[in-house]
Design a protein around this motif. Structure first.
Motif, PDB file in Angstrom:
ATOM      1  N   SER A  32      -6.674  -3.716  -8.486  1.00  7.01           N
ATOM      2  CA  SER A  32      -7.657  -2.768  -7.973  1.00  7.01           C
ATOM      3  C   SER A  32      -7.193  -2.086  -6.695  1.00  7.01           C
ATOM      4  CB  SER A  32      -8.984  -3.494  -7.704  1.00  7.01           C
ATOM      5  OG  SER A  32      -9.489  -4.085  -8.880  1.00  7.01           O
ATOM      6  N   TYR A  33      -6.507  -2.841  -5.828  1.00  8.20           N
ATOM      7  CA  TYR A  33      -6.166  -2.313  -4.518  1.00  8.20           C
ATOM      8  C   TYR A  33      -4.667  -2.104  -4.300  1.00  8.20           C
ATOM      9  CZ  TYR A  33     -10.916  -3.903  -3.555  1.00  8.20           C
ATOM     10  OH  TYR A  33     -12.272  -4.105  -3.606  1.00  8.20           O
ATOM     11  N   GLY A  34      -3.848  -2.922  -4.923  1.00 14.73           N
ATOM     12  CA  GLY A  34      -2.433  -2.888  -4.576  1.00 14.73           C
ATOM     13  C   GLY A  34      -1.490  -2.762  -5.752  1.00 14.73           C
ATOM     14  N   ARG A  35      -0.243  -2.404  -5.441  1.00 11.39           N
ATOM     15  CA  ARG A  35       0.851  -2.389  -6.411  1.00 11.39           C
ATOM     16  C   ARG A  35       1.885  -3.397  -5.926  1.00 11.39           C
ATOM     17  NH1 ARG A  35       0.293   1.752  -9.895  1.00 11.39           N
ATOM     18  NH2 ARG A  35       2.473   1.904 -10.546  1.00 11.39           N
ATOM     19  N   THR A  36       2.477  -4.144  -6.839  1.00  8.83           N
ATOM     20  CA  THR A  36       3.374  -5.225  -6.450  1.00  8.83           C
ATOM     21  C   THR A  36       4.772  -5.011  -7.018  1.00  8.83           C
ATOM     22  OG1 THR A  36       2.646  -6.571  -8.335  1.00  8.83           O
ATOM     23  CG2 THR A  36       1.535  -6.920  -6.220  1.00  8.83           C
ATOM     24  N   TYR A  37       5.765  -5.463  -6.232  1.00 10.68           N
ATOM     25  CA  TYR A  37       7.171  -5.291  -6.584  1.00 10.68           C
ATOM     26  C   TYR A  37       7.931  -6.578  -6.301  1.00 10.68           C
ATOM     27  CZ  TYR A  37       5.384  -0.582  -5.740  1.00 10.68           C
ATOM     28  OH  TYR A  37       4.603   0.558  -5.737  1.00 10.68           O
ATOM     29  N   HIS A  79      -9.519  -1.767   4.732  1.00  8.79           N
ATOM     30  CA  HIS A  79     -10.073  -2.964   5.380  1.00  8.79           C
ATOM     31  C   HIS A  79      -9.974  -4.162   4.441  1.00  8.79           C
ATOM     32  CE1 HIS A  79     -12.770  -5.574   7.661  1.00  8.79           C
ATOM     33  NE2 HIS A  79     -13.445  -5.772   6.543  1.00  8.79           N
ATOM     34  N   LYS A  80     -10.278  -3.950   3.159  1.00 13.79           N
ATOM     35  CA  LYS A  80     -10.203  -5.030   2.180  1.00 13.79           C
ATOM     36  C   LYS A  80      -8.774  -5.526   2.030  1.00 13.79           C
ATOM     37  CE  LYS A  80     -12.035  -7.764  -0.816  1.00 13.79           C
ATOM     38  NZ  LYS A  80     -12.899  -8.867  -0.363  1.00 13.79           N
ATOM     39  N   PHE A  81      -7.821  -4.592   2.024  1.00 14.05           N
ATOM     40  CA  PHE A  81      -6.411  -4.957   1.897  1.00 14.05           C
ATOM     41  C   PHE A  81      -5.956  -5.754   3.117  1.00 14.05           C
ATOM     42  CE2 PHE A  81      -1.819  -4.179   2.052  1.00 14.05           C
ATOM     43  CZ  PHE A  81      -1.451  -4.390   0.726  1.00 14.05           C
ATOM     44  N   MET A  82      -6.378  -5.329   4.302  1.00 11.99           N
ATOM     45  CA  MET A  82      -6.006  -6.040   5.519  1.00 11.99           C
ATOM     46  C   MET A  82      -6.680  -7.409   5.573  1.00 11.99           C
ATOM     47  SD  MET A  82      -3.862  -3.968   6.684  1.00 11.99           S
ATOM     48  CE  MET A  82      -3.475  -4.831   8.218  1.00 11.99           C
ATOM     49  N   GLN A  83      -7.862  -7.518   4.971  1.00  7.65           N
ATOM     50  CA  GLN A  83      -8.525  -8.825   4.924  1.00  7.65           C
ATOM     51  C   GLN A  83      -7.750  -9.794   4.043  1.00  7.65           C
ATOM     52  OE1 GLN A  83     -13.025  -9.601   4.780  1.00  7.65           O
ATOM     53  NE2 GLN A  83     -12.459  -9.995   2.662  1.00  7.65           N
ATOM     54  N   GLU A  84      -7.157  -9.284   2.948  1.00  2.00           N
ATOM     55  CA  GLU A  84      -6.324 -10.145   2.106  1.00  2.00           C
ATOM     56  C   GLU A  84      -5.158 -10.709   2.915  1.00  2.00           C
ATOM     57  OE1 GLU A  84      -3.666 -10.093  -2.029  1.00  2.00           O
ATOM     58  OE2 GLU A  84      -4.624  -8.251  -1.320  1.00  2.00           O
ATOM     59  N   ILE A  85      -4.547  -9.862   3.726  1.00  2.00           N
ATOM     60  CA  ILE A  85      -3.456 -10.319   4.587  1.00  2.00           C
ATOM     61  C   ILE A  85      -3.948 -11.395   5.547  1.00  2.00           C
ATOM     62  CG2 ILE A  85      -1.882  -9.626   6.450  1.00  2.00           C
ATOM     63  CD1 ILE A  85      -1.655  -6.893   5.105  1.00  2.00           C
ATOM     64  N   GLN A  86      -5.106 -11.139   6.164  1.00  2.32           N
ATOM     65  CA  GLN A  86      -5.679 -12.087   7.119  1.00  2.32           C
ATOM     66  C   GLN A  86      -5.946 -13.433   6.463  1.00  2.32           C
ATOM     67  OE1 GLN A  86      -9.692 -11.173   8.513  1.00  2.32           O
ATOM     68  NE2 GLN A  86      -9.129 -11.838  10.582  1.00  2.32           N
ATOM     69  N   ILE A  87      -6.492 -13.401   5.255  1.00  2.66           N
ATOM     70  CA  ILE A  87      -6.825 -14.636   4.546  1.00  2.66           C
ATOM     71  C   ILE A  87      -5.556 -15.405   4.187  1.00  2.66           C
ATOM     72  CG2 ILE A  87      -7.700 -15.527   2.344  1.00  2.66           C
ATOM     73  CD1 ILE A  87      -9.938 -13.445   2.524  1.00  2.66           C
ATOM     74  N   LEU A  94       5.830   3.964   3.944  1.00  2.00           N
ATOM     75  CA  LEU A  94       5.371   5.286   3.485  1.00  2.00           C
ATOM     76  C   LEU A  94       3.913   5.526   3.886  1.00  2.00           C
ATOM     77  CD1 LEU A  94       6.944   5.153  -0.112  1.00  2.00           C
ATOM     78  CD2 LEU A  94       7.877   6.323   1.902  1.00  2.00           C
ATOM     79  N   ASP A  95       3.589   5.147   5.126  1.00  2.00           N
ATOM     80  CA  ASP A  95       2.248   5.294   5.699  1.00  2.00           C
ATOM     81  C   ASP A  95       1.206   4.397   5.029  1.00  2.00           C
ATOM     82  OD1 ASP A  95       3.092   7.251   7.539  1.00  2.00           O
ATOM     83  OD2 ASP A  95       2.886   8.814   6.020  1.00  2.00           O
ATOM     84  N   MET A  96       1.662   3.429   4.270  1.00  2.00           N
ATOM     85  CA  MET A  96       0.745   2.515   3.589  1.00  2.00           C
ATOM     86  C   MET A  96       1.003   1.088   4.060  1.00  2.00           C
ATOM     87  SD  MET A  96      -0.846   4.617   1.538  1.00  2.00           S
ATOM     88  CE  MET A  96      -1.527   3.724   0.162  1.00  2.00           C
ATOM     89  N   PRO A  97      -0.058   0.306   4.315  1.00  2.00           N
ATOM     90  CA  PRO A  97       0.156  -1.091   4.708  1.00  2.00           C
ATOM     91  C   PRO A  97       0.727  -1.905   3.551  1.00  2.00           C
ATOM     92  CG  PRO A  97      -2.172  -0.674   4.310  1.00  2.00           C
ATOM     93  CD  PRO A  97      -1.490   0.657   4.249  1.00  2.00           C
ATOM     94  N   TYR A  98       1.583  -2.865   3.896  1.00  2.00           N
ATOM     95  CA  TYR A  98       2.153  -3.738   2.874  1.00  2.00           C
ATOM     96  C   TYR A  98       2.371  -5.122   3.465  1.00  2.00           C
ATOM     97  CZ  TYR A  98       6.836  -3.854   4.984  1.00  2.00           C
ATOM     98  OH  TYR A  98       7.893  -4.088   5.825  1.00  2.00           O
ATOM     99  N   PHE A  99       2.618  -6.087   2.591  1.00  2.00           N
ATOM    100  CA  PHE A  99       3.045  -7.400   3.052  1.00  2.00           C
ATOM    101  C   PHE A  99       3.988  -7.995   2.020  1.00  2.00           C
ATOM    102  CE2 PHE A  99      -0.968  -8.080   0.791  1.00  2.00           C
ATOM    103  CZ  PHE A  99      -0.717  -9.176  -0.021  1.00  2.00           C
ATOM    104  N   ALA A 119     -10.666 -11.774  -2.679  1.00  2.00           N
ATOM    105  CA  ALA A 119     -11.134 -12.933  -1.914  1.00  2.00           C
ATOM    106  C   ALA A 119     -11.936 -12.483  -0.695  1.00  2.00           C
ATOM    107  CB  ALA A 119      -9.953 -13.794  -1.474  1.00  2.00           C
ATOM    108  N   THR A 120     -12.850 -13.341  -0.277  1.00  2.00           N
ATOM    109  CA  THR A 120     -13.650 -13.019   0.892  1.00  2.00           C
ATOM    110  C   THR A 120     -14.071 -14.315   1.575  1.00  2.00           C
ATOM    111  OG1 THR A 120     -15.534 -11.691   1.676  1.00  2.00           O
ATOM    112  CG2 THR A 120     -15.879 -13.031  -0.300  1.00  2.00           C
ATOM    113  N   TYR A 121     -14.688 -14.164   2.719  1.00  2.00           N
ATOM    114  CA  TYR A 121     -15.179 -15.329   3.450  1.00  2.00           C
ATOM    115  C   TYR A 121     -16.524 -15.763   2.868  1.00  2.00           C
ATOM    116  CZ  TYR A 121     -11.448 -14.268   6.699  1.00  2.00           C
ATOM    117  OH  TYR A 121     -10.203 -14.027   7.238  1.00  2.00           O
TER     118      TYR A 121
END
Length: 257
Positions: free
Chosen positions: A35-40, A68-76, A95-100, A170-172
């Motif tokens: 829903s939110y991300g693409r993975t490689y 915000h939801k994507f950054m919350q996944e990182i935080q979790i 490319l101006d997009m957050p990643y981890f 995921a969420t709190y």
């Protein structure tokens, strides 16, 4: 739409060029998207270890809510230090997009095991696997986290051990009155995870099912299950009184101790 797929395929190529030119990783292949991300799949140049790079999908570039939801996944993921959940190696902007970048779990999902490999799970095996999954769910809940997407593509088997991936939803955990829950899948408490565990268990049980009629029936009618297993599933799926916690669900599991 075709134009959206074309735009995201172009983005994949840009990601590949960026990784090749600017990072300490080698691009291996595109893995998939949610829903939110693409993975490689990428490889560390120095250690030759494989990792997964997850980047926010370009269609969400202007959505602050999704970012915000994507950054919350990182935080979790950074908060969790559990052996069955991938650990984060690094974060950044691509490319101006957050990643981890996180650990790559080299195993098979239960979706692959059931539908690609044709693996069948007897009732005792299915309950034993569910027991392990519930133990892990309890560990998540003890950290105050509810996964909310415990589907067969997100649970892997690695040398007999389960691993849980994709914490994008995921969420709190919150205190939620069951009477106010309209959709168990989206509940921000234990109800959501137990509901998904119920469907996960059903997939395992259906792996041995051979249809004898074209007429569509309920799972209670199609599967020849002991009464205690039917009752247990109905509580997981909120058909009857739901469990008050994952710990209660584990304690009530109809498995020979």
């Amino acid at each position: 739409m075709w134009w959206r797929k074309s735009r995201e395929a172009k983005f994949d190529n840009e990601v590949q060029r960026y990784i090749t030119k600017h990072s300490d990783f080698i691009f291996i292949k595109f893995l998939g998207y949610g829903s939110y991300g693409r993975t490689y799949l990428v490889e560390d140049v120095s250690s030759h270890k494989h990792y997964v790079l997850k980047c926010l999908r370009p269609k969400h570039r202007r959505s602050n809510k999704t970012k915000h939801k994507f950054m919350q996944e990182i935080q979790i993921l950074e908060q969790l230090t559990l052996p069955f959940v991938p650990s984060i190696k690094m974060t950044g902007i691509l490319l101006d997009m957050p990643y981890f970048v996180m650990d790559y779990v080299d195993g098979q999902t239960f979706e692959q095991l059931i539908f690609d490999d044709g693996q069948k799970f007897k009732i005792t095996e299915a309950l034993s696997i569910t027991q392990q999954l519930l133990t892990q769910v309890i560990s998540l809940h003890n950290k105050g986290i509810v996964h909310r997407d415990l589907r067969i593509p997100n649970i892997l088997l690695v040398e007999g051990n389960l691993h849980i991936i994709d914490l994008g939803l995921a969420t709190y955990m919150k205190e939620v009155d069951f009477a106010t829950i309209r959709n168990p899948k989206r509940a921000e408490n234990h109800i959501s995870d137990l509901y998904f565990v119920g469907h996960f268990l059903l997939f395992l049980l259906y792996s041995t099912y051979e249809p004898t009629s074209r007429k569509e029936k309920s799972w209670q009618e199609e599967l020849s299950l002991p009464a205690e297993v039917v009752s247990y599933l109905e509580r997981l799926l909120c058909i009857n009184e739901p469990f008050q916690s994952a710990a209660e669900a584990l304690q009530s599991l109809p498995i020979k101790k």
